[in-house]
Design a protein around this motif. Structure first.
Motif, PDB file in Angstrom:
ATOM      1  N   PRO A  47      42.019  -5.859   8.435  1.00  0.00           N
ATOM      2  CA  PRO A  47      43.395  -6.169   8.037  1.00  0.00           C
ATOM      3  C   PRO A  47      43.496  -6.813   6.669  1.00  0.00           C
ATOM      4  CG  PRO A  47      42.629  -7.653   9.756  1.00  0.00           C
ATOM      5  CD  PRO A  47      41.597  -6.585   9.615  1.00  0.00           C
ATOM      6  N   GLU A  48      42.507  -7.659   6.318  1.00  0.00           N
ATOM      7  CA  GLU A  48      42.584  -8.343   5.029  1.00  0.00           C
ATOM      8  C   GLU A  48      42.351  -7.386   3.872  1.00  0.00           C
ATOM      9  OE1 GLU A  48      38.481  -8.012   6.271  1.00  0.00           O
ATOM     10  OE2 GLU A  48      40.202  -8.844   7.326  1.00  0.00           O
ATOM     11  N   GLY A  49      41.672  -6.273   4.121  1.00  0.00           N
ATOM     12  CA  GLY A  49      41.382  -5.328   3.047  1.00  0.00           C
ATOM     13  C   GLY A  49      42.296  -4.117   3.060  1.00  0.00           C
ATOM     14  N   GLY A  50      43.311  -4.120   3.949  1.00  0.00           N
ATOM     15  CA  GLY A  50      44.204  -2.980   4.027  1.00  0.00           C
ATOM     16  C   GLY A  50      43.558  -1.770   4.672  1.00  0.00           C
ATOM     17  N   GLY A  51      42.550  -2.006   5.517  1.00  0.00           N
ATOM     18  CA  GLY A  51      41.858  -0.903   6.181  1.00  0.00           C
ATOM     19  C   GLY A  51      42.689  -0.285   7.279  1.00  0.00           C
ATOM     20  N   PRO A  52      42.137   0.731   7.953  1.00  0.00           N
ATOM     21  CA  PRO A  52      42.895   1.447   8.984  1.00  0.00           C
ATOM     22  C   PRO A  52      43.216   0.576  10.187  1.00  0.00           C
ATOM     23  CG  PRO A  52      40.913   2.664   8.352  1.00  0.00           C
ATOM     24  CD  PRO A  52      40.822   1.314   7.745  1.00  0.00           C
ATOM     25  N   PRO A  70      49.189  -0.514  -3.030  1.00  0.00           N
ATOM     26  CA  PRO A  70      50.469  -1.231  -3.085  1.00  0.00           C
ATOM     27  C   PRO A  70      51.642  -0.262  -3.112  1.00  0.00           C
ATOM     28  CG  PRO A  70      48.961  -1.990  -4.823  1.00  0.00           C
ATOM     29  CD  PRO A  70      48.347  -0.783  -4.189  1.00  0.00           C
ATOM     30  N   GLY A  71      52.684  -0.553  -2.336  1.00  0.00           N
ATOM     31  CA  GLY A  71      53.884   0.272  -2.329  1.00  0.00           C
ATOM     32  C   GLY A  71      53.718   1.606  -1.636  1.00  0.00           C
ATOM     33  N   GLY A  92      56.882   2.868  -3.684  1.00  0.00           N
ATOM     34  CA  GLY A  92      56.364   2.443  -4.981  1.00  0.00           C
ATOM     35  C   GLY A  92      56.401   3.551  -6.013  1.00  0.00           C
ATOM     36  N   LEU A  93      56.311   4.803  -5.567  1.00  0.00           N
ATOM     37  CA  LEU A  93      56.345   5.940  -6.492  1.00  0.00           C
ATOM     38  C   LEU A  93      57.707   6.014  -7.190  1.00  0.00           C
ATOM     39  CD1 LEU A  93      54.578   8.512  -7.249  1.00  0.00           C
ATOM     40  CD2 LEU A  93      55.997   9.734  -5.621  1.00  0.00           C
ATOM     41  N   ALA A  94      58.772   5.909  -6.396  1.00  0.00           N
ATOM     42  CA  ALA A  94      60.124   5.959  -6.974  1.00  0.00           C
ATOM     43  C   ALA A  94      60.393   4.727  -7.832  1.00  0.00           C
ATOM     44  CB  ALA A  94      61.150   6.065  -5.861  1.00  0.00           C
ATOM     45  N   GLU A  95      59.911   3.574  -7.369  1.00  0.00           N
ATOM     46  CA  GLU A  95      60.139   2.331  -8.120  1.00  0.00           C
ATOM     47  C   GLU A  95      59.477   2.373  -9.493  1.00  0.00           C
ATOM     48  OE1 GLU A  95      58.758  -0.708  -5.465  1.00  0.00           O
ATOM     49  OE2 GLU A  95      60.314  -0.250  -3.988  1.00  0.00           O
ATOM     50  N   SER A  96      58.369   3.113  -9.586  1.00  0.00           N
ATOM     51  CA  SER A  96      57.653   3.180 -10.867  1.00  0.00           C
ATOM     52  C   SER A  96      58.289   4.191 -11.822  1.00  0.00           C
ATOM     53  CB  SER A  96      56.191   3.563 -10.627  1.00  0.00           C
ATOM     54  OG  SER A  96      56.107   4.892 -10.144  1.00  0.00           O
ATOM     55  N   GLY A  97      59.320   4.904 -11.341  1.00  0.00           N
ATOM     56  CA  GLY A  97      59.982   5.888 -12.193  1.00  0.00           C
ATOM     57  C   GLY A  97      59.351   7.268 -12.126  1.00  0.00           C
ATOM     58  N   ASN A  98      58.300   7.431 -11.303  1.00  0.00           N
ATOM     59  CA  ASN A  98      57.658   8.739 -11.159  1.00  0.00           C
ATOM     60  C   ASN A  98      58.359   9.542 -10.074  1.00  0.00           C
ATOM     61  OD1 ASN A  98      55.644   8.203 -13.091  1.00  0.00           O
ATOM     62  ND2 ASN A  98      54.488   7.031 -11.598  1.00  0.00           N
ATOM     63  N   ARG A  99      58.071  10.840 -10.015  1.00  0.00           N
ATOM     64  CA  ARG A  99      58.665  11.660  -8.965  1.00  0.00           C
ATOM     65  C   ARG A  99      57.594  12.541  -8.354  1.00  0.00           C
ATOM     66  NH1 ARG A  99      61.945  16.676 -11.640  1.00  0.00           N
ATOM     67  NH2 ARG A  99      62.316  17.108  -9.464  1.00  0.00           N
ATOM     68  N   PHE A 100      57.894  13.044  -7.169  1.00  0.00           N
ATOM     69  CA  PHE A 100      57.018  13.991  -6.470  1.00  0.00           C
ATOM     70  C   PHE A 100      57.950  14.899  -5.696  1.00  0.00           C
ATOM     71  CE2 PHE A 100      54.312  15.333  -2.897  1.00  0.00           C
ATOM     72  CZ  PHE A 100      53.213  15.805  -3.591  1.00  0.00           C
ATOM     73  N   ASP A 101      58.112  16.119  -6.188  1.00  0.00           N
ATOM     74  CA  ASP A 101      59.137  16.999  -5.622  1.00  0.00           C
ATOM     75  C   ASP A 101      58.587  18.411  -5.442  1.00  0.00           C
ATOM     76  OD1 ASP A 101      61.568  17.900  -4.712  1.00  0.00           O
ATOM     77  OD2 ASP A 101      62.410  18.161  -6.710  1.00  0.00           O
ATOM     78  N   PRO A 160      51.502  19.120 -13.090  1.00  0.00           N
ATOM     79  CA  PRO A 160      50.468  18.095 -13.273  1.00  0.00           C
ATOM     80  C   PRO A 160      50.978  16.656 -13.340  1.00  0.00           C
ATOM     81  CG  PRO A 160      50.153  19.897 -14.822  1.00  0.00           C
ATOM     82  CD  PRO A 160      51.474  20.125 -14.146  1.00  0.00           C
ATOM     83  N   GLU A 161      52.217  16.472 -13.810  1.00  0.00           N
ATOM     84  CA  GLU A 161      52.729  15.093 -13.919  1.00  0.00           C
ATOM     85  C   GLU A 161      53.262  14.558 -12.591  1.00  0.00           C
ATOM     86  OE1 GLU A 161      55.893  17.962 -15.462  1.00  0.00           O
ATOM     87  OE2 GLU A 161      53.739  17.671 -15.711  1.00  0.00           O
ATOM     88  N   GLU A 162      53.286  15.384 -11.552  1.00  0.00           N
ATOM     89  CA  GLU A 162      53.775  14.939 -10.242  1.00  0.00           C
ATOM     90  C   GLU A 162      52.628  14.941  -9.238  1.00  0.00           C
ATOM     91  OE1 GLU A 162      57.401  16.751  -8.869  1.00  0.00           O
ATOM     92  OE2 GLU A 162      58.183  16.894 -10.918  1.00  0.00           O
ATOM     93  N   VAL A 163      52.008  13.781  -9.090  1.00  0.00           N
ATOM     94  CA  VAL A 163      50.834  13.643  -8.223  1.00  0.00           C
ATOM     95  C   VAL A 163      51.039  12.483  -7.267  1.00  0.00           C
ATOM     96  CG1 VAL A 163      48.347  13.159  -8.179  1.00  0.00           C
ATOM     97  CG2 VAL A 163      49.299  14.577  -9.991  1.00  0.00           C
ATOM     98  N   LEU A 164      50.671  12.695  -6.023  1.00  0.00           N
ATOM     99  CA  LEU A 164      50.676  11.624  -5.032  1.00  0.00           C
ATOM    100  C   LEU A 164      49.240  11.468  -4.549  1.00  0.00           C
ATOM    101  CD1 LEU A 164      53.398  11.063  -2.386  1.00  0.00           C
ATOM    102  CD2 LEU A 164      51.034  10.498  -1.916  1.00  0.00           C
ATOM    103  N   SER A 165      48.664  10.274  -4.720  1.00  0.00           N
ATOM    104  CA  SER A 165      47.257  10.040  -4.386  1.00  0.00           C
ATOM    105  C   SER A 165      47.123   9.194  -3.133  1.00  0.00           C
ATOM    106  CB  SER A 165      46.549   9.334  -5.542  1.00  0.00           C
ATOM    107  OG  SER A 165      46.552  10.151  -6.681  1.00  0.00           O
ATOM    108  N   ILE A 166      46.095   9.507  -2.353  1.00  0.00           N
ATOM    109  CA  ILE A 166      45.793   8.744  -1.139  1.00  0.00           C
ATOM    110  C   ILE A 166      44.339   8.318  -1.207  1.00  0.00           C
ATOM    111  CG2 ILE A 166      45.615   8.841   1.377  1.00  0.00           C
ATOM    112  CD1 ILE A 166      47.740  11.063   1.296  1.00  0.00           C
ATOM    113  N   ALA A 167      44.086   7.021  -1.140  1.00  0.00           N
ATOM    114  CA  ALA A 167      42.715   6.520  -1.082  1.00  0.00           C
ATOM    115  C   ALA A 167      42.189   6.799   0.317  1.00  0.00           C
ATOM    116  CB  ALA A 167      42.692   5.018  -1.381  1.00  0.00           C
TER     117      ALA A 167
END
Length: 193
Positions: A47-52, A70-71, A92-101, A160-167
């Motif tokens: 939980p402290e590291g944001g794990g599953p 974050p976000g 957080g994606l929308a808050e940063s001004g980026n989009r994914f559509d 290319p400018e619309e990317v959503l990343s998942i760690a």
């Protein structure tokens, strides 16, 4: 909280003519919410590291929640066909001004090649990706520093400018816990990162 709401509604119904119907509607809504199935939290890996965090709903419906960025929060489960379904909530994606559509598919690099991944949006800022199981996906999910980078596609071409990343580092190991959970088996002692 629901008891206080019911008390206030009953008092208002007595004091203000015509409100009994509103009170009946609120009481019905309160009973409906109370009757919804509640997820049982089974394992909080880190939980402290944001794990599953592994959850089980009644009927052995199991899913993982990830909060590694974050976000952004991800929910992972197996769908009815055994595919890996990742639902991403990314305000957080929308808050940063980026989009994914994307127009229904996103591009994911797996094993050195681009793979088209179905994506839907039940409502912004949430997207649902459905991944077919493959050795290349397993290898990527098991990598220490894995990042799933979904590039939106429109008109059949990646944007290319619309990317959503998942760690997703070590996520494959955690998905094995999902499968144990879904069959009601004893959960492994150590799963996940």
């Amino acid at each position: 909280m629901l008891g206080l709401l019911a008390l206030l509604t009953a008092l208002a119904a007595v004091l203000v003519p015509g409100l009994p119907q509103v009170g009946d509607g609120l009481a019905t809504a309160s009973r409906t919410v109370a009757a919804l199935p509640h997820a049982e939290k089974l394992i909080d890996y880190a939980p402290e590291g944001g794990g599953p965090v592994l959850y089980r709903l009644p009927g052995n419906v199991c899913f993982l929640r990830l909060d590694r960025q974050p976000g952004q929060t991800e929910w992972v489960r197996r769908d009815d066909q055994g595919r890996i379904e990742i639902t991403v909530s990314a305000p957080g994606l929308a808050e940063s001004g980026n989009r994914f559509d994307p127009d229904g598919t996103a591009e994911l690099q797996l094993g050195g090649r681009a793979v088209a991944v179905p994506v839907t949006s039940p409502g912004l800022p949430t997207w649902r990706f459905t991944l077919e199981d493959s050795p290349a996906l397993q290898e990527m999910l098991d990598a220490e520093e894995a990042m799933l980078r979904f590039t939106a596609t429109r008109g059949g071409k990646p944007v290319p400018e619309e990317v959503l990343s998942i760690a997703a580092g070590n996520l494959w190991e955690a998905i094995q816990g999902l499968e144990s959970c879904a069959i009601g088996a004893e959960l492994p002692g150590v799963v996940g990162p």
